[in-house]
Every structure is written in structure tokens, then in C-alpha cells.
Design an enzyme around this catalytic site. Structure first.
Site, PDB file in Angstrom:
ATOM      1  CB  SER A   1      -0.932   0.002   1.214  1.00  0.00           C
ATOM      2  OG  SER A   1      -0.193  -0.140   2.414  1.00  0.00           O
TER       3      SER A   1
ATOM      4  CG  ASN B 225      -4.239  -4.702  12.936  1.00  0.00           C
ATOM      5  OD1 ASN B 225      -3.688  -4.600  11.842  1.00  0.00           O
ATOM      6  ND2 ASN B 225      -4.524  -5.866  13.491  1.00  0.00           N
TER       7      ASN B 225
ATOM      8  CB  THR C 242     -41.658  23.965  -9.857  1.00  0.00           C
ATOM      9  OG1 THR C 242     -42.787  24.353 -10.654  1.00  0.00           O
ATOM     10  CG2 THR C 242     -41.625  24.840  -8.610  1.00  0.00           C
TER      11      THR C 242
ATOM     12  CB  SER D 239     -14.635  25.358 -29.468  1.00  0.00           C
ATOM     13  OG  SER D 239     -14.522  24.625 -30.680  1.00  0.00           O
TER      14      SER D 239
ATOM     15  CE  LYS E 167     -19.256  25.346 -28.251  1.00  0.00           C
ATOM     16  NZ  LYS E 167     -20.529  25.016 -27.624  1.00  0.00           N
TER      17      LYS E 167
ATOM     18  CG  ASN F  42     -17.412  25.305 -24.625  1.00  0.00           C
ATOM     19  OD1 ASN F  42     -18.485  25.717 -25.059  1.00  0.00           O
ATOM     20  ND2 ASN F  42     -16.500  24.731 -25.393  1.00  0.00           N
TER      21      ASN F  42
ATOM     22  CD  GLU G 244     -19.286  21.438 -19.954  1.00  0.00           C
ATOM     23  OE1 GLU G 244     -18.627  22.453 -20.258  1.00  0.00           O
ATOM     24  OE2 GLU G 244     -19.508  20.515 -20.746  1.00  0.00           O
TER      25      GLU G 244
ATOM     26  CD  GLN H  62      -2.878  -2.510   2.079  1.00  0.00           C
ATOM     27  OE1 GLN H  62      -2.188  -2.723   3.070  1.00  0.00           O
ATOM     28  NE2 GLN H  62      -2.608  -3.066   0.903  1.00  0.00           N
TER      29      GLN H  62
ATOM     30  CE  LYS I 165      -4.271   2.803   4.108  1.00  0.00           C
ATOM     31  NZ  LYS I 165      -5.214   2.037   4.942  1.00  0.00           N
TER      32      LYS I 165
END
Ligand code: ARG
Length: 459
Positions: free
Chosen positions: A24, A111, A156, A278, A284, A286, A291, A323, A326
Site C-alpha cells: 500500500s 492495526n 419548478t 473550442s 465558443k 464553454n 461541467e 487497506q 485509503k
């Protein structure tokens, strides 16, 4: 050759695949500082209890600081053969200080060590999440205060419902993020018990002082049951579930920003600093940050489900399955902090476009409820009848392609004879929001009260 830490009963070393699935260190090295803090507290306690000599404890504490500085400077060589951060640190300590290093693990197990390290790590992330949320709330308060009276459509079903104020909409998110903060704070209080000294599972025969290590590490108290202390990953799961709820809020907001910044809505303009272009379409701009916030939230939900699934079948006490806790938490925490910072940046930089907001607020028969309420209030009509009369007027306006305030008094009276001129005073959007003075309502006065309450709360 067999393992120096636990290989006494082994004749052969592990297969390369065994080493690969078992190790690990590739990820738990992120807990180096927590591991060293835990070991230093443990060494001091062992000396205070007469289990270690003061000289040995001092050598261990100093040696651990050397190890920490090696790790922080990047000169430390991590070894996969040594499995994890705990054994990497201890092995290096032995190289630096020799024999006393082998006395550090008295009355302790990996442990309780890993549970302690991981709790300390998660606790820091809770604090970071709270700071990130507070910064985001501050940015929202600035938006809310500036736009306390700007009208916009409230939705709504994503259909125009009633006019609300920009400030009111911003403050709705402040409430959500405020609950997220309190969830993190609640979880922190619950998790703040020290596993250290639970040892492998049963406690230890050495006369250790768990209260001393608990307070040295900023825990409120030692965990009460040693079996539970080494098997408990509730703190990680609570972090992930709180992170998931917070992430869900971030994603809803991100979704709104994506919609609002479109040419069809034009409710907000996002800054260049939080947008991209773009490579083919020159026009564009964006909303990529929004997102990606919306998308990264999936990883946080995934981590929550993954760890719940890892834990759900484990008998007490420790199993190596744990283990796997994590990487999920690390990834979720990294992405939550990034999403919070990106949202804060976007909110700070974005500008609400007052005109399109107001134009949209006035469209879609948004003041139909105000008209029905007027019929009830002024003509003493039962609300259900008022609803029907108003619906008839909406249908009339719709068939003519106009809005409610564009109908004439004659038009109104053709549906209900006693409607008077006064009705036109309630059909404007400013009037509509100003009238919603009920506690928590969208009236600018109420919104300013909400802002003031939050400012006071955050100090
Ligand atoms: N690397 C282990 C983990 O992350 C540390 C605890 C190992 N304990 C053990 N008995 N093998 O959970």
C-alpha cells in the site's frame, strides 16, 4: 529472503504478484506526517510509563523527525517490499538510530497504527472541507447582497413558476453548504476518539496510557473498545457520505451554471478565467469548470459505495480488505477540495445579467399566482375559484401571444365581471417579489436578513 518486520516464521519471501497486491506504500505514503506524529506520541507515552528509557524515546522522537524531513524533501526511498508507510518509516528509523527503533512497536500494532494515522488524515480533510465551504459561502453572500432585489424566474419542473430574487437563489445554496459544514463538524466530533493503544485487537499487557496519546494527538478521548477501535472505518464512511451530499449540492449548482450561461438563458456570464474555448468553433466559451465539477462528483459517490461495499462483510476485527479504504478517501477528498475551490472561483468571478434575468422573470405568466392571490384577497374569492379564473386568463393571453399584464381590463372582466383596475398593480415582477414577505420568503428585505444572519454566523 523473508520480511524483516514479520518474517520470523517464514522461510521464503513473497511472490512478486503477492508483493504487488499486498503493498500500500504507493498511496499510504500520503499519511507519513500522521504516522510520524502518532509514533512520536506513542514513544513519549512509553517513556512516561517507564516502558522505554528516556534516552531511547528521545532517540526515537528525534530520528522520526529526521525521517519526516527526508520524506518532505523527497530524498526518502520508499520500498514496496516494506509494504506500507508504517514499516517504511520504522525501517528507516532503524537505519538512522539502530537498536532503539525496534522498541517503538511495543504495545502497539499496525492495526491501531493505521486506524490512528487514517483518522488524523481524515480529520485534516474535514477541516479543509469546512474552510473550503466557508470560502464558497462568502462568495455566495457577495452575490446575494449585490443582487438582493434583482428578479429572476423561479422554476419548478424547470418551467417558470414564480418570480424570485437572484439573492434568494444564491442564499438557497448558502443554506445547503451551511448544512454541509454542520455535517462535517458533527462527524468530526463523533470520530475524534483515539484508536492508538488498541494494539492488534485485544489491547495490551503493557501499562500504557491511552489517555496521554489521545490528548497528544488532539483526540477527545481514547476509543472505548479495542476491537471496535481497529475495525471501525465509520469515520471514513461518514466523511465520504458527507462529501457525497456536499458534492451533490455542488453538482446541482454546476448544472444551473451550465444552463444559465447558455445563449438561450444568458442569466450569467462566467469569467474567462473559468471557461475554455473550442478548437474549431471560434465563438465558443464553454463552462468547463462547472461541467467538471458536475462530473467529478461521480467519483465521490463511487468512493462512498466502494468503501461501504468493502466493509459490509468483514468479521471483526482487522482484515486486509480495510487497506482499500485509503485510495477511495484520498481520491474523494482531492476531488471535493478541487470542486469546492473551482466553484468558489467561478462564483467570485461570475456576473449575473440583470436584464435577461428580469425579462425571463416577467415571461411565462410568472405572476399568475399573484393574480389568483389578488382575487382571493380583494374579491374574497375561494382560492380554487381564483385559480380557475386565473387559468382562463392565462389561456386567453397564451392564445393571443401576450403576457398577463398585456390583457385589457375588458379582457379581464369578460372572464370575471368584478375585476378592477387595481389588479394590474400585482402583475409586475418587482411587486410580486416584494410581496413575498413571509419568513424565509424571496422579498428583498427577507433576503437581506438571510445575508445578515449568515455574515454574523461566519463572523
Ligand atoms: N497497510 C495496512 C492497511 O493499510 C496496515 C495495517 C496492516 N495490518 C496488518 N495486520 N497487516 O490497512
Amino acid at each position: 529472503s523473508s520480511n524483516a518486520m514479520w518474517g520470523g516464521r517464514f522461510a521464503a519471501g513473497p511472490d512478486a504478484i503477492m508483493e504487488a497486491i499486498n503493498a500500500s506504500i504507493g498511496f499510504d505514503k500520503r499519511m507519513a506526517a500522521q504516522d510520524i506524529a502518532g509514533s512520536r506520541a506513542h514513544a513519549s507515552m512509553l517513556a512516561a510509563q517507564g516502558i522505554l528509557t528516556d534516552n531511547d524515546a528521545e532517540a526515537i522522537r528525534e530520528g522520526l523527525l529526521t525521517v519526516l524531513s527526508e520524506i518532505e524533501s523527497g530524498s526518502f526511498e520508499f520500498s514496496t517490499a516494506l509494504e506500507d508507510i508504517h514499516m517504511n518509516v520504522e525501517a528507516r528509523l532503524k537505519e538512522i538510530i539502530g537498536e532503539p527503533a525496534g522498541r517503538l512497536h511495543t504495545g502497539r500494532s499496525r492495526n491501531d497504527q493505521v486506524a490512528t494515522d487514517f483518522k488524523l488524515w481524515v480529520r485534516d480533510q474535514i477541516d479543509a472541507a469546512v474552510s473550503g465551504l466557508e470560502a464558497l459561502i462568502q462568495a455566495l453572500l457577495v452575490q446575494a447582497e449585490a443582487g438582493a432585489e434583482w428578479v429572476m424566474p423561479g422554476f419548478t419542473h424547470l418551467q417558470t413558476a414564480q418570480p424570485v430574487t437572484w439573492g434568494h437563489h444564491m442564499m438557497a445554496y448558502v443554506e445547503m453548504f451551511g448544512r454541509d459544514i454542520s455535517r462535517f463538524i458533527d462527524a468530526r466530533a463523533r470520530m475524534n476518539e483515539s484508536p492508538l493503544g488498541a494494539a492488534a485487537l485485544a489491547g495490551t499487557s503493557f501499562p500504557i496510557d491511552r489517555h496521554m496519546t489521545a490528548s497528544a494527538l488532539g483526540f477527545d478521548r481514547p476509543a472505548a473498545n479495542s476491537l471496535d477501535a481497529v475495525s471501525d472505518r465509520d469515520f471514513a464512511l461518514e466523511f465520504l457520505s458527507n462529501a457525497s451530499i456536499c458534492a451533490m449540492h455542488l453538482s446541482r449548482f454546476a448544472e444551473e451554471l451550465v444552463i444559465w450561461s447558455s445563449a438561450q438563458f444568458r442569466f450569467v456570464t462566467l469569467s474567462d478565467r473559468f471557461s475554455t474555448g473550442s478548437s474549431i468553433m471560434p465563438q465558443k466559451k464553454n463552462p468547463d469548470a462547472a461541467e467538471l465539477i458536475r462530473a467529478k462528483i461521480g467519483r465521490i459517490f463511487g468512493a462512498n459505495v466502494a468503501l461501504m461495499t468493502v466493509m459490509k462483510g468483514l468479521p471483526l476485527a482487522y482484515s486486509k480488505d480495510m487497506q482499500e479504504d485509503k485510495e477511495q478517501v484520498f481520491d474523494a477528498a482531492d476531488n471535493l477540495m478541487l470542486a469546492l475551490a473551482a466553484m468558489e472561483g467561478m462564483v467570485k468571478d461570475m456576473s449575473a445579467n440583470r436584464e435577461p434575468l428580469e425579462a425571463a422573470a416577467a415571461s411565462g405568466f410568472s405572476t399568475a399566482t399573484d393574480l389568483a392571490d389578488w382575487l382571493v384577497r380583494v374579491l374574497d374569492m375561494p382560492f380554487r375559484d381564483a385559480h380557475h379564473v386565473t387559468g382562463t386568463l392565462v389561456a386567453m393571453a397564451e392564445s393571443r401571444g401576450c403576457d398577463l399584464p398585456d390583457l385589457s381590463l375588458d379582457d379581464m372582466q369578460s372572464v370575471h365581471a368584478t375585476i378592477s383596475d387595481e389588479v394590474f398593480t400585482v402583475l409586475g415582477v418587482q411587486n410580486s417579489v416584494a410581496s413575498r414577505m413571509s419568513y424565509g420568503g424571496t422579498a428583498p428585505t427577507r433576503v437581506r436578513e438571510q445575508v445578515a444572519r449568515w455574515k454574523e454566523k461566519l463572523g
